[in-house]
Design an enzyme around this catalytic site. Structure first.
Site, short mmCIF file in Angstrom:
data_model
loop_
_atom_site.label_atom_id
_atom_site.label_comp_id
_atom_site.label_asym_id
_atom_site.label_seq_id
_atom_site.Cartn_x
_atom_site.Cartn_y
_atom_site.Cartn_z
N ARG A 1 37.48 25.09 -66.05
CA ARG A 1 38.76 25.80 -65.96
C ARG A 1 39.70 25.19 -64.92
NH1 ARG A 1 37.64 32.29 -66.37
NH2 ARG A 1 36.37 32.28 -68.27
N ASP B 1 41.35 32.15 -62.91
CA ASP B 1 41.36 30.71 -63.20
C ASP B 1 41.52 30.40 -64.68
OD1 ASP B 1 38.91 31.55 -64.09
OD2 ASP B 1 37.73 30.30 -62.74
N ASP B 2 41.77 31.44 -65.50
CA ASP B 2 42.07 31.19 -66.91
C ASP B 2 43.51 31.61 -67.22
OD1 ASP B 2 41.66 33.89 -66.61
OD2 ASP B 2 40.18 34.09 -68.23
N ASP C 1 41.02 44.58 -58.73
CA ASP C 1 42.42 44.83 -59.09
C ASP C 1 42.74 46.33 -59.08
OD1 ASP C 1 40.81 45.14 -61.34
OD2 ASP C 1 42.11 44.01 -62.69
N HIS D 1 44.43 38.10 -71.32
CA HIS D 1 43.83 37.98 -72.65
C HIS D 1 43.27 39.31 -73.14
CE1 HIS D 1 39.88 37.82 -70.79
NE2 HIS D 1 40.28 36.82 -70.02
N1 UDP Z 1 34.60 35.03 -61.90
C1 UDP Z 1 33.93 35.01 -60.70
N2 UDP Z 1 32.57 35.03 -60.70
C2 UDP Z 1 31.85 35.05 -61.85
C3 UDP Z 1 32.55 35.09 -63.08
C4 UDP Z 1 33.92 35.08 -63.07
O1 UDP Z 1 34.56 34.95 -59.64
O2 UDP Z 1 30.64 35.05 -61.80
C5 UDP Z 1 36.06 34.98 -61.88
C6 UDP Z 1 36.61 33.95 -62.85
O3 UDP Z 1 36.67 32.69 -62.23
C7 UDP Z 1 37.96 34.53 -63.18
C8 UDP Z 1 37.72 36.04 -63.09
O4 UDP Z 1 36.56 36.21 -62.29
O5 UDP Z 1 38.95 34.15 -62.24
C9 UDP Z 1 37.53 36.68 -64.44
O6 UDP Z 1 36.47 36.05 -65.10
P1 UDP Z 1 36.48 35.76 -66.67
O7 UDP Z 1 37.80 35.21 -67.06
O8 UDP Z 1 35.29 34.88 -66.97
O9 UDP Z 1 36.18 37.17 -67.32
P2 UDP Z 1 37.16 38.35 -67.76
O10 UDP Z 1 36.99 39.41 -66.68
O11 UDP Z 1 38.55 37.82 -67.82
O12 UDP Z 1 36.63 38.76 -69.07
MN MN Z 2 39.43 35.99 -68.06
#
Ligand code: UDP
Ligand code: MN
Length: 277
Positions: free
Chosen positions: A29, A102-103, A189, A213
């Site tokens: 990423r 980071d996405d 958050d 997303h």
């Molecule tokens: N993240 C983290 N530790 C983890 C997995 C994810 O700090 O073990 C961070 C990741 O880098 C991103 C955020 O948490 O900035 C959200 O992760 P992700 O996009 O994989 O999952 P989402 O919550 O969006 O489904």
């Molecule tokens: Mn995400």
């Protein structure tokens, strides 16, 4: 008036970009971010991770911060990182704290244009909720008493003015954000929203142009892309959620970030077709 006057118009050097990441995503990423929007704001962008990575840290001019937090997608790990993000922002002299995952793609010129509408010395919490109603909870030490507040989804990005960040200090500084997370048993958050909305009674300013997303990104109109502030993507298995637009190669650029970077250059940098950037 000096160059540092509070009356000077906000420019990109006034914005602290805070990216939450984890060891497992350093190469996948982060390289995508470094090759796209971070190019515009490298000097003021910091990455908060959970693993040493000297090579990457060198590439980032020392902006890879090992938070010493646990890795993992748990409440305490994610709150721990946000607490460090907040503290490092406070140490910086920047006017705005803008957090992203980071996405996330940041349409940097548009974000700046937006921030210029607000005064950094006033209290501003800017982002977009992912729910259509405030979050309603019971605090641990007030069972039976419900409170409600809005929060900006971290995955869509949000910005906080220094004026407001200063008021958060007694509740978020020096790791106190972790305690707040544990108190309400909610992710980072939500806890930021709790401190700002419930404790400090400051309203979230909702900007529709932030996108995580969690939204159906296919619904966005390509004609409106340049007015959006953030996009994120998810590419998990068959449940791809990325913008739907002709003109980008889904095999070579599955996240669409490379396309958005080229579009950003075209929108804001007045590049002619025959100019090499
Ligand atoms: N993240 C983290 N530790 C983890 C997995 C994810 O700090 O073990 C961070 C990741 O880098 C991103 C955020 O948490 O900035 C959200 O992760 P992700 O996009 O994989 O999952 P989402 O919550 O969006 O489904
Ligand atoms: Mn995400």
């Amino acid at each position: 008036l000096s160059m540092n006057s509070v009356f000077r118009k906000t420019d990109l050097t006034d914005v602290f970009f805070s990216v939450k990441t984890t060891g497992a995503f350093h190469s996948s990423r982060l390289s995508l971010l470094l090759n796209t929007w971070v190019m515009f704001v490298k000097d003021q962008t910091y990455f908060f991770t959970d693993k040493e990575d000297p090579d990457l840290n060198r590439k980032l001019n020392g902006h890879l911060i090992n938070t010493q937090c646990q890795s993992g997608h748990t409440r305490s790990a994610l709150c721990c990182k946000m607490a460090v993000e907040y503290d490092v922002f406070m140490e910086s002299q920047k006017r705005w704290f803008c957090h992203v995952d980071d996405d996330t793609y940041v349409n940097v010129p548009k974000l700046l244009e937006m921030l210029q509408n607000y005064n950094h010395t006033d209290d501003w919490y800017i982002g977009k909720p992912s729910m259509g109603h405030p979050l309603e909870i019971e605090e641990k030490d007030h069972i039976g008493h419900k409170i409600a507040f809005w929060f900006a989804t971290g995955g869509a990005g949000f910005c906080i003015s220094r004026g407001l960040a200063l008021k958060m200090l007694p509740h978020a500084g020096g790791g106190r954000l972790n305690r707040a997370c544990e108190k309400i048993r909610l992710p980072d958050d939500c806890t930021v929203g709790y401190i700002i909305g419930h404790i400090l009674k400051t309203k979230l300013t909702v900007i529709q142009a932030f996108h995580s997303h969690l939204e159906g990104l296919q619904l966005l109109n390509p004609l409106d892309f340049r007015n959006q502030v953030t996009f994120s993507y998810s590419t998990y298995g068959s449940r791809m959620n990325v913008v739907n637009v002709k003109g980008f190669d889904k095999t070579e650029d599955p996240t669409s970030l490379k396309m958005f970077f080229l579009l950003t250059l075209r929108w804001f940098c007045h590049v002619d077709d025959d100019t090499y950037v």
